[in-house]
Design a protein around this motif. Structure first.
Motif, PDB file in Angstrom:
ATOM      1  N   LEU A 164       1.114  -1.684  -0.022  1.00  0.00           N
ATOM      2  CA  LEU A 164      -0.335   0.246   0.087  1.00  0.00           C
ATOM      3  C   LEU A 164       1.018   1.351  -0.194  1.00  0.00           C
ATOM      4  N   CYS A 165       0.152   2.291  -0.860  1.00  0.00           N
ATOM      5  CA  CYS A 165       1.046   3.703  -0.755  1.00  0.00           C
ATOM      6  C   CYS A 165       0.354   4.452   0.391  1.00  0.00           C
ATOM      7  N   ARG A 166       1.906   5.510   1.044  1.00  0.00           N
ATOM      8  CA  ARG A 166       1.796   5.544   1.999  1.00  0.00           C
ATOM      9  C   ARG A 166       1.138   7.537   1.354  1.00  0.00           C
ATOM     10  N   VAL A 167       0.382   8.074   1.273  1.00  0.00           N
ATOM     11  CA  VAL A 167       0.639   9.036   1.290  1.00  0.00           C
ATOM     12  C   VAL A 167       0.695  10.472   1.786  1.00  0.00           C
ATOM     13  N   ALA A 168       1.724  11.280   1.622  1.00  0.00           N
ATOM     14  CA  ALA A 168       1.428  12.498   2.790  1.00  0.00           C
ATOM     15  C   ALA A 168       0.072  13.471   3.211  1.00  0.00           C
ATOM     16  N   SER A 169      -0.587  13.503   4.185  1.00  0.00           N
ATOM     17  CA  SER A 169      -1.756  14.547   4.857  1.00  0.00           C
ATOM     18  C   SER A 169      -1.621  14.950   5.837  1.00  0.00           C
ATOM     19  N   GLU A 170      -2.051  16.614   5.194  1.00  0.00           N
ATOM     20  CA  GLU A 170      -2.511  17.280   7.020  1.00  0.00           C
ATOM     21  C   GLU A 170      -2.973  18.106   7.102  1.00  0.00           C
ATOM     22  N   ASP A 171      -3.734  18.728   8.132  1.00  0.00           N
ATOM     23  CA  ASP A 171      -4.664  19.091   8.792  1.00  0.00           C
ATOM     24  C   ASP A 171      -4.987  20.373   8.160  1.00  0.00           C
ATOM     25  N   VAL A 172      -6.741  20.602   8.001  1.00  0.00           N
ATOM     26  CA  VAL A 172      -7.253  21.590   7.156  1.00  0.00           C
ATOM     27  C   VAL A 172      -7.645  22.137   7.940  1.00  0.00           C
ATOM     28  N   LYS A 173      -7.380  23.609   7.575  1.00  0.00           N
ATOM     29  CA  LYS A 173      -8.878  24.720   9.154  1.00  0.00           C
ATOM     30  C   LYS A 173      -9.641  24.975   7.888  1.00  0.00           C
ATOM     31  N   GLY A 174     -10.729  25.197   8.836  1.00  0.00           N
ATOM     32  CA  GLY A 174     -12.423  25.907   8.214  1.00  0.00           C
ATOM     33  C   GLY A 174     -11.231  27.494   7.198  1.00  0.00           C
ATOM     34  N   GLU A 175     -10.581  27.715   7.753  1.00  0.00           N
ATOM     35  CA  GLU A 175     -10.069  29.942   6.962  1.00  0.00           C
ATOM     36  C   GLU A 175      -9.678  29.173   5.267  1.00  0.00           C
ATOM     37  N   ASP A 176      -8.706  27.548   5.771  1.00  0.00           N
ATOM     38  CA  ASP A 176      -8.155  27.505   4.067  1.00  0.00           C
ATOM     39  C   ASP A 176      -9.841  26.754   2.966  1.00  0.00           C
ATOM     40  N   ILE A 177     -10.650  25.622   3.990  1.00  0.00           N
ATOM     41  CA  ILE A 177     -11.758  25.383   3.360  1.00  0.00           C
ATOM     42  C   ILE A 177     -12.706  26.544   2.595  1.00  0.00           C
ATOM     43  N   LYS A 178     -12.676  27.842   3.392  1.00  0.00           N
ATOM     44  CA  LYS A 178     -13.109  29.153   3.106  1.00  0.00           C
ATOM     45  C   LYS A 178     -12.996  29.853   1.964  1.00  0.00           C
ATOM     46  N   LYS A 179     -11.400  29.812   1.760  1.00  0.00           N
ATOM     47  CA  LYS A 179     -10.154  30.230   1.073  1.00  0.00           C
ATOM     48  C   LYS A 179     -10.675  29.241  -0.425  1.00  0.00           C
ATOM     49  N   LEU A 180     -10.801  28.306  -0.518  1.00  0.00           N
ATOM     50  CA  LEU A 180     -10.847  27.351  -1.348  1.00  0.00           C
ATOM     51  C   LEU A 180     -12.295  27.497  -2.479  1.00  0.00           C
ATOM     52  N   LEU A 181     -13.353  27.557  -1.616  1.00  0.00           N
ATOM     53  CA  LEU A 181     -14.082  27.223  -1.676  1.00  0.00           C
ATOM     54  C   LEU A 181     -14.948  28.350  -2.708  1.00  0.00           C
ATOM     55  N   GLY A 182     -14.313  29.582  -1.753  1.00  0.00           N
ATOM     56  CA  GLY A 182     -14.465  31.335  -2.144  1.00  0.00           C
ATOM     57  C   GLY A 182     -13.546  31.659  -4.178  1.00  0.00           C
ATOM     58  N   ALA A 183     -12.538  30.948  -3.866  1.00  0.00           N
ATOM     59  CA  ALA A 183     -11.807  30.691  -5.407  1.00  0.00           C
ATOM     60  C   ALA A 183     -12.467  29.809  -6.041  1.00  0.00           C
ATOM     61  N   LEU A 184     -13.141  28.986  -6.071  1.00  0.00           N
ATOM     62  CA  LEU A 184     -13.746  28.064  -6.815  1.00  0.00           C
ATOM     63  C   LEU A 184     -15.314  28.817  -7.335  1.00  0.00           C
ATOM     64  N   THR A 185     -15.477  29.181  -6.704  1.00  0.00           N
ATOM     65  CA  THR A 185     -17.390  30.121  -6.590  1.00  0.00           C
ATOM     66  C   THR A 185     -16.715  31.123  -7.361  1.00  0.00           C
ATOM     67  N   LYS A 186     -15.207  32.018  -7.397  1.00  0.00           N
ATOM     68  CA  LYS A 186     -15.810  33.550  -8.651  1.00  0.00           C
ATOM     69  C   LYS A 186     -15.427  32.958  -9.562  1.00  0.00           C
TER      70      LYS A 186
END
Length: 59
Positions: A37-59
């Motif tokens: 099995l491959c191990r993929v690096a991961s990181e915690d995502v904070k609410g602000e990061d999600i808001k930024k991502l979703l905001g960028a997608l709606t523009k």
């Protein structure tokens, strides 16, 4: 599928089907050894990061 199903006994009366089943088990074990099995690096995502991502997608 319920996890209890792995504890059920199976009966194979036909020798040819038994050979096919054994071959399949051997091939699955070999594949598992050759392709761990491959191990993929991961990181915690904070609410602000999600808001930024979703905001960028709606523009």
């Amino acid at each position: 599928m319920a996890t209890e199903s792995i504890f059920h006994n199976i009966v194979i009366d036909d020798p040819k089907k038994a050979e096919i089943f054994i071959t399949a088990l051997e091939q699955a074990a070999e594949t598992a050894e050759n392709h761990p099995l491959c191990r993929v690096a991961s990181e915690d995502v904070k609410g602000e990061d999600i808001k930024k991502l979703l905001g960028a997608l709606t523009k």
